[in-house]
Scaffold this active site. Structure first.
Site, mmCIF file in Angstrom:
data_model
loop_
_atom_site.group_PDB
_atom_site.id
_atom_site.type_symbol
_atom_site.label_atom_id
_atom_site.label_comp_id
_atom_site.label_asym_id
_atom_site.label_seq_id
_atom_site.Cartn_x
_atom_site.Cartn_y
_atom_site.Cartn_z
ATOM 1 N N ARG A 1 -13.545 -18.060 3.598
ATOM 2 C CA ARG A 1 -12.673 -18.467 4.716
ATOM 3 C C ARG A 1 -13.409 -18.602 6.041
ATOM 4 O O ARG A 1 -13.111 -19.486 6.838
ATOM 5 C CB ARG A 1 -11.538 -17.452 4.863
ATOM 6 N N ARG B 1 -12.983 -11.190 4.336
ATOM 7 C CA ARG B 1 -12.249 -10.893 3.099
ATOM 8 C C ARG B 1 -12.097 -12.153 2.253
ATOM 9 O O ARG B 1 -11.726 -13.207 2.783
ATOM 10 C CB ARG B 1 -10.852 -10.364 3.441
ATOM 11 N N ALA C 1 0.846 -1.204 0.000
ATOM 12 C CA ALA C 1 0.000 0.000 0.000
ATOM 13 C C ALA C 1 0.877 1.249 0.000
ATOM 14 O O ALA C 1 0.651 2.185 -0.773
ATOM 15 C CB ALA C 1 -0.933 -0.004 1.208
ATOM 16 N N GLY C 2 1.888 1.278 0.858
ATOM 17 C CA GLY C 2 2.735 2.459 0.984
ATOM 18 C C GLY C 2 3.538 2.721 -0.280
ATOM 19 O O GLY C 2 3.616 3.860 -0.764
ATOM 20 N N GLU D 1 -4.060 -20.583 0.564
ATOM 21 C CA GLU D 1 -5.328 -21.054 0.002
ATOM 22 C C GLU D 1 -5.123 -21.572 -1.431
ATOM 23 O O GLU D 1 -5.931 -22.337 -1.946
ATOM 24 C CB GLU D 1 -6.306 -19.880 -0.003
ATOM 25 N N HIS E 1 -5.314 -14.357 10.900
ATOM 26 C CA HIS E 1 -4.632 -14.075 9.638
ATOM 27 C C HIS E 1 -4.748 -12.630 9.185
ATOM 28 O O HIS E 1 -3.798 -12.065 8.654
ATOM 29 C CB HIS E 1 -5.229 -14.985 8.574
ATOM 30 N N LEU F 1 1.385 -19.985 7.533
ATOM 31 C CA LEU F 1 0.299 -20.126 6.566
ATOM 32 C C LEU F 1 0.612 -21.146 5.484
ATOM 33 O O LEU F 1 1.698 -21.145 4.909
ATOM 34 C CB LEU F 1 0.039 -18.781 5.884
ATOM 35 N N LEU G 1 -4.258 -7.990 -1.551
ATOM 36 C CA LEU G 1 -3.222 -7.361 -2.371
ATOM 37 C C LEU G 1 -3.870 -6.328 -3.282
ATOM 38 O O LEU G 1 -3.344 -5.240 -3.505
ATOM 39 C CB LEU G 1 -2.473 -8.417 -3.195
ATOM 40 N N HIS H 1 -7.759 -17.803 9.171
ATOM 41 C CA HIS H 1 -7.510 -18.513 7.914
ATOM 42 C C HIS H 1 -7.655 -20.006 8.178
ATOM 43 O O HIS H 1 -7.169 -20.499 9.200
ATOM 44 C CB HIS H 1 -6.089 -18.189 7.420
ATOM 45 N N GLN I 1 -10.242 -12.087 10.602
ATOM 46 C CA GLN I 1 -10.249 -13.316 9.806
ATOM 47 C C GLN I 1 -9.342 -14.397 10.378
ATOM 48 O O GLN I 1 -8.152 -14.150 10.590
ATOM 49 C CB GLN I 1 -9.799 -12.999 8.381
ATOM 50 N N PHE J 1 -9.736 -19.468 -6.123
ATOM 51 C CA PHE J 1 -9.613 -19.076 -4.723
ATOM 52 C C PHE J 1 -11.006 -19.116 -4.088
ATOM 53 O O PHE J 1 -12.022 -19.091 -4.788
ATOM 54 C CB PHE J 1 -9.012 -17.659 -4.619
HETATM 55 C C1 LIG Z 1 1.303 -15.468 5.114
HETATM 56 C C2 LIG Z 1 0.377 -14.506 4.412
HETATM 57 C C3 LIG Z 1 -0.002 -14.729 3.104
HETATM 58 C C4 LIG Z 1 -0.857 -13.827 2.449
HETATM 59 N N1 LIG Z 1 -1.198 -14.080 1.149
HETATM 60 C C5 LIG Z 1 -2.005 -13.202 0.503
HETATM 61 C C6 LIG Z 1 -2.357 -13.415 -0.859
HETATM 62 O O1 LIG Z 1 -1.929 -14.379 -1.488
HETATM 63 N N2 LIG Z 1 -3.174 -12.523 -1.441
HETATM 64 C C7 LIG Z 1 -3.683 -11.434 -0.793
HETATM 65 O O2 LIG Z 1 -4.433 -10.662 -1.375
HETATM 66 N N3 LIG Z 1 -3.334 -11.207 0.497
HETATM 67 C C8 LIG Z 1 -2.513 -12.046 1.158
HETATM 68 N N4 LIG Z 1 -2.173 -11.806 2.455
HETATM 69 C C9 LIG Z 1 -2.581 -10.530 3.096
HETATM 70 C C10 LIG Z 1 -1.674 -9.399 2.606
HETATM 71 O O3 LIG Z 1 -0.367 -9.876 2.462
HETATM 72 C C11 LIG Z 1 -1.639 -8.197 3.563
HETATM 73 O O4 LIG Z 1 -2.924 -7.857 3.975
HETATM 74 C C12 LIG Z 1 -1.011 -7.002 2.860
HETATM 75 O O5 LIG Z 1 0.233 -7.361 2.300
HETATM 76 C C13 LIG Z 1 -0.853 -5.806 3.788
HETATM 77 O O6 LIG Z 1 -0.097 -4.826 3.100
HETATM 78 P P1 LIG Z 1 0.093 -3.355 3.682
HETATM 79 O O7 LIG Z 1 0.833 -2.601 2.634
HETATM 80 O O8 LIG Z 1 -1.214 -2.843 4.136
HETATM 81 O O9 LIG Z 1 0.985 -3.535 4.983
HETATM 82 P P2 LIG Z 1 2.389 -4.261 5.266
HETATM 83 O O10 LIG Z 1 2.923 -5.017 4.123
HETATM 84 O O11 LIG Z 1 2.152 -4.984 6.552
HETATM 85 O O12 LIG Z 1 3.366 -3.049 5.497
HETATM 86 C C14 LIG Z 1 3.311 -2.235 6.645
HETATM 87 C C15 LIG Z 1 4.450 -1.261 6.595
HETATM 88 O O13 LIG Z 1 4.308 -0.328 7.658
HETATM 89 C C16 LIG Z 1 5.529 -0.179 8.322
HETATM 90 N N5 LIG Z 1 5.244 0.235 9.711
HETATM 91 C C17 LIG Z 1 4.355 -0.305 10.569
HETATM 92 N N6 LIG Z 1 4.371 0.364 11.733
HETATM 93 C C18 LIG Z 1 5.282 1.351 11.605
HETATM 94 C C19 LIG Z 1 5.766 2.370 12.449
HETATM 95 N N7 LIG Z 1 5.336 2.530 13.702
HETATM 96 N N8 LIG Z 1 6.736 3.194 11.984
HETATM 97 C C20 LIG Z 1 7.222 3.055 10.727
HETATM 98 N N9 LIG Z 1 6.790 2.095 9.884
HETATM 99 C C21 LIG Z 1 5.842 1.268 10.319
HETATM 100 C C22 LIG Z 1 6.214 -1.521 8.193
HETATM 101 O O14 LIG Z 1 7.599 -1.400 8.353
HETATM 102 C C23 LIG Z 1 5.824 -1.883 6.759
HETATM 103 O O15 LIG Z 1 6.694 -1.259 5.843
HETATM 104 C C24 LIG Z 1 -1.340 -12.690 3.131
HETATM 105 C C25 LIG Z 1 -0.975 -12.484 4.448
HETATM 106 C C26 LIG Z 1 -0.117 -13.384 5.090
HETATM 107 C C27 LIG Z 1 0.225 -13.146 6.514
#
Ligand SMILES: Cc1cc2nc3c(=O)[nH]c(=O)nc-3n(C[C@H](O)[C@H](O)[C@H](O)COP(=O)(O)OP(=O)(O)OC[C@H]3O[C@@H](n4cnc5c(N)ncnc54)[C@H](O)[C@@H]3O)c2cc1C
Length: 565
Positions: A275, A377, A14-15, A244, A342, A241, A383, A231, A229, A113
């Site tokens: 799920r 979800r 996201a970031g 799926e 999860h 994990l 993603l 899983h 959620q 899925f």
């Molecule tokens: C094992 C696993 C498999 C998955 N597989 C899938 C899949 O196949 N398909 C799908 O759609 N989803 C999947 N998901 C879910 C998905 O991966 C996540 O929901 C998604 O990647 C979250 O992305 P994000 O960018 O929101 O946060 P994140 O990727 O969690 O990033 C958070 C960021 O914030 C930063 N941060 C946090 N707190 C602070 C702070 N206090 N100061 C500075 N930085 C900070 C961290 O360093 C990091 O850079 C899976 C999840 C898991 C656990």
């Protein structure tokens, strides 16, 4: 003192997507992360990303499946935005270098899925998150003149001016311990979820709900926090994990009688029901004595029915996970799994452009609640959520920045507050409990009482526990008293963030007296659309007491109906 048009906290999918979009739109951008960006939790995403790119598919079918998966709690206008923009987003990823799997005719291959009415998930073996994250990071390098990176910086709090507008953040340089104030016209929270409130969880150790809590502390509302959620396939021993994608490739779930029990619970979709449905089915089998493993607390996932060649090609990461973390060769024998925490559907409430009700504050990804996932979800929709709403919030924040002056920098007094908070943690006497002990108790309690099945007594117990742990956390001590890379002190701050998230979750779960999506109340087993077809919003009331309000669910085309798979 650093100043930026758009300051993005978090460098997961996201970031990074928000940073690229804001830079493309001409803004000066900074991205901050407590770990190196490609170590963000998104790297773990395995199975894939959804988009209606097959010519026989239609984004409206994707939208309907998502609405149904959400148990009709998802906002349909937001779901329409996400699903209609999905094909272009996935093609964009492919054009910038993500090596999606292709079929024999050279088109992007798609896998099945849960909850999807057709194969709709694009994938890179079972390392999809890693593949996308690395490509986005490469792209970010192209913008080095306009995008500053604060890697291994830990945000401690958000800044606000007298009108309540968000104007930046305070952060600690993890390598040196120095604390600094950052001024920004807009802040985008992309700090991920709060899975560490549960133990075990599939989530990385860094998923401690920092952004959710920091937003809550400046009075941003949280939404859908009760929706957590579980899983269906996480390793019994440690919560790792098993994607799926394994069931998408045809793997079976079996109980102690060797029965494919999903026949009883979801005869049409079997293992590929949503799920929440599969997790409840597994937990019911376990609770009724048909579990497997030494204490009957597991279920068999049988991947041996998938051709070995296909497993080695499309599921290679879980072949390694099976060997390394369970001592099982999944191409030869079933593996023991059970439902495990999860993902959190709830988070900081935003509109479809990522804007929160606090001016200048946006949120995207797992930290946010748009709400596209509602009560549950669908796999591979996260993603997509991170990328679509990351991009939209980056674009909108850049646009907003065009017409405004840089806010006044934070006063030294404001910086001093966080410095004092850290000094206080470092000087606590070693008489209270350790941070890790409190975290352990929190995770165990949440996993016991705020899990697949819930009831009033268990939730009340969880709430009392969280309140007590909040008190104990005030004196929890740390061993490392240094300044360089002091993860101990960060752990103490993260514990405070986690306890805020846990309390908001428990309060919302107590409030919702029905069963919908991931919230199954054994004392209120039916879905009650008349009273509960609405979001629960949680805000901070005065010092530290969550207060509850409601907001309507947006319905466009799809009226609630009984959810059957
Ligand atoms: C094992 C696993 C498999 C998955 N597989 C899938 C899949 O196949 N398909 C799908 O759609 N989803 C999947 N998901 C879910 C998905 O991966 C996540 O929901 C998604 O990647 C979250 O992305 P994000 O960018 O929101 O946060 P994140 O990727 O969690 O990033 C958070 C960021 O914030 C930063 N941060 C946090 N707190 C602070 C702070 N206090 N100061 C500075 N930085 C900070 C961290 O360093 C990091 O850079 C899976 C999840 C898991 C656990």
């Amino acid at each position: 003192m650093p100043q930026h048009d758009v300051l993005i906290l978090g460098a997961g999918l996201a970031g990074q997507r928000a940073a690229l979009a804001a830079a493309d739109a001409g803004a000066t951008v900074a991205i901050m992360s407590k770990v190196h960006p490609v170590r963000s939790h998104s790297v773990a995403a395995a199975g894939g990303i959804n988009a209606a790119i097959n010519v026989a598919d239609d984004w409206r079918s994707h939208a309907y499946d998502t609405v149904k998966g959400s148990d009709f709690l998802g906002d349909q206008d937001a779901i329409e935005v996400m699903c209609s923009e999905a094909p272009n987003e996935v093609m964009h990823l492919e054009h910038i270098g993500v090596t999606f799997h292709r079929n024999e005719t050279g088109e992007l291959d798609l896998r099945a899925f849960g909850g999807a009415s057709m194969k709709r998930t694009a994938y890179v073996a079972d390392i999809t998150g890693q593949a996308i994250l690395h490509v986005l990071y490469e792209q970010l390098m192209k913008y080095h003149e306009r995008v500053d990176r604060y890697e291994e910086w830990f945000t401690t709090s958000l800044l606000q001016d007298e009108q309540g507008t968000c104007t930046g953040c305070i952060a600690r340089n993890i390598r040196t311990g120095a604390l600094e104030a950052f001024t920004a016209k807009n802040v985008i929270l992309a700090t991920g979820g709060a899975g560490q409130c549960w133990k075990p969880t599939t989530n990385a150790l860094i998923c401690t709900g920092d952004g959710i809590s920091m937003a809550y502390r400046i009075d941003a509302p949280l939404m859908d926090m009760e929706m957590v959620q579980y899983h269906p396939t996480t390793l019994v021993e440690n919560g790792f994990l098993i994607t799926e994608g394994a069931r998408g490739e045809g793997a079976h779930l079996l109980n102690s009688e060797g029965e494919r029990f999903m026949e009883k619970y979801a005869p049409n979709k079997m293992e590929l029901a949503s799920r929440d449905v599969v997790s409840r089915a597994e937990q019911t089998e376990i609770n009724e004595g048909r579990g497997v493993g030494e204490d009957g607390s597991g279920i068999y996932l049988d991947i041996t029915v998938v051709p070995k060649k296909r497993t080695l090609e499309a599921l290679r990461e879980i072949v390694n996970i099976g060997k390394d973390f369970a001592g099982v060769d999944i191409t030869k024998e079933p593996i023991l799994i059970r439902p495990g925490q999860h993902y959190i559907m709830g988070g900081v409430k935003t509109d479809v452009d990522g804007a929160t009700p606090i001016p200048g504050l946006y949120a995207a990804g797992e930290v946010a609640c748009v709400s596209v996932h509602g009560g549950n979800r669908l796999g591979a929709n996260s993603l997509l959520d991170t990328l679509i709403f990351g991009r939209r919030s980056g674009e909108h924040a850049a646009e907003r920045a065009k017409n405004m002056r840089m806010p006044e920098p934070a006063t030294p007094a404001r910086l001093r507050q966080d410095a004092d908070m850290i000094d206080a943690i470092l000087s606590r006497p070693k008489t209270g409990r350790r941070v890790s002990e409190i975290k352990e108790e929190l995770g165990t309690e949440m996993n016991k009482n705020v899990a697949v099945f819930r009831d009033e007594a268990g939730l009340q117990h969880a709430h009392e526990t969280v309140r007590r742990l909040k008190e104990e956390a005030k004196t929890a001590y740390v061993d490392d008293r240094g300044t360089v890379f002091n993860q101990d002190v960060l752990g103490a701050i993260e514990l405070g963030f986690m306890l805020d998230c846990a309390e908001a979750t428990v309060v919302a779960a107590i409030e919702r007296k029905e069963s919908r999506g991931a919230q199954f109340r054994t004392d209120f087993p039916e879905r009650d659309d008349e009273t509960w077809l609405k979001h629960i919003d949680i805000s901070r009331n005065g010092e530290d007491v969550p207060s509850v309000t409601y907001s309507p669910v947006t319905i466009t085309d799809w009226q609630p109906e009984e959810r059957k798979y």
